[in-house]
Motif scaffolding. Sequence first.
Motif: not given
Length: 368
Positions: A200-205, A218-220
């Motif tokens: 869900l959140h691991g896509h950098a920008h 951090s939610p990541l």
Amino acid sequence: MAKPQKEVPMASVEQMRAAFHERMHANHMYGLWELASQMTPHPQPKMIPYMWPWSKLKSIVDESGSAVPVGEERRALQLFNPGLDGRWATTNNLIAAVQVLLPGEVARAHRHSPTAIRFIIEGSGAYTAVDGERVYMEPGDLILTPSWAWHDHGNETKERVVWIDGLDIPLIQSLEAMFFQFYSAQQVPATRPANASKRLHGHAHLSPTWVKEKPQSSPLLLYSWDRTWEALSALREHEGSAFDGIALEYRHPQTGGPVMPTMACWVQMLRPGEGTKAHRHTGSAVYHVVQGEGATIIDGRRFVWSKGDIIALPPWALHEHANTSGKEDAVLFSIQDTPVIQALGLYYEESLSENGGHQKVTSNFSSD
Ligand code: GTQ
Ligand code: FE2
């Protein structure tokens, strides 16, 4: 003509003063004049710069598997700073530990107000389950356990897994904000897919716009080593920081701030032969050598390091790093308490101007 003064004998002035101090202390009071030496012109930490070489950690880690079971508590070797009088603390605010989980073992589910991070040293495919999500471990990964999140660890693989824990326990203790609970069962039931936070959140920008919740931590939960290494490699031609080389901070994907309210995590690359300049700042840190060989000079003492070593850096201690290998990159992972220092407006930093920005080495560290 002045009236003749009645002379008070010196001895009785002293007696009166001593009696006054005694009475004051007996009533739980002290004069500021007795405490003035504690208003130091700059921080004078009790913790000392120290290093746990991997050779020593490894022999205890190896022994720990057979010496102690994973019982109620985790098999985590807590690193006590020799300057802190047996306090549960690696630095004044942070604890680092080395944790071992053998094949088939489970560390019982629990939660606590201290915040934790894991940095994986050895073993693939074990997991930490955080609030019902299994986060799978690979060497070099950073995994977060936010304050008060349920967590248990499991190793269903055939090999031992070893990781570093970093927690803000000494800070939480001095704030008297410690809460701890065991979960009612050995493990928290899985309620989300494995590695869901990374998907869900691991896509950098790029952030998912429909997620409105913005947690303080951090939610990541998983910062994978392949991404970390990709970033370090992509930046290797940059000059980087004069004090830290190619130093990158792991970020909260929604706020851009530190991963946790109390702890920042960094990874830094020192290229072959690279040496940094010396500086000092408020806030303490614990470094772990991910790879390579080098030396860090802390307040004039040289700490020669290699893979696996763990180093404690006191607040306001001059420090500079060098990669002493001619061929291999050196990589340091670190946890730091700077978010707390920053939030309170207490960040001070100073660079060394003398001697071309380098310290004179007056001793070499040895843990024997
Ligand atoms: O693995 O949850 O080193 O709760 C200290 C406290 C590890 C853990 C530590 C903990 C843990
Ligand atoms: Fe824990």
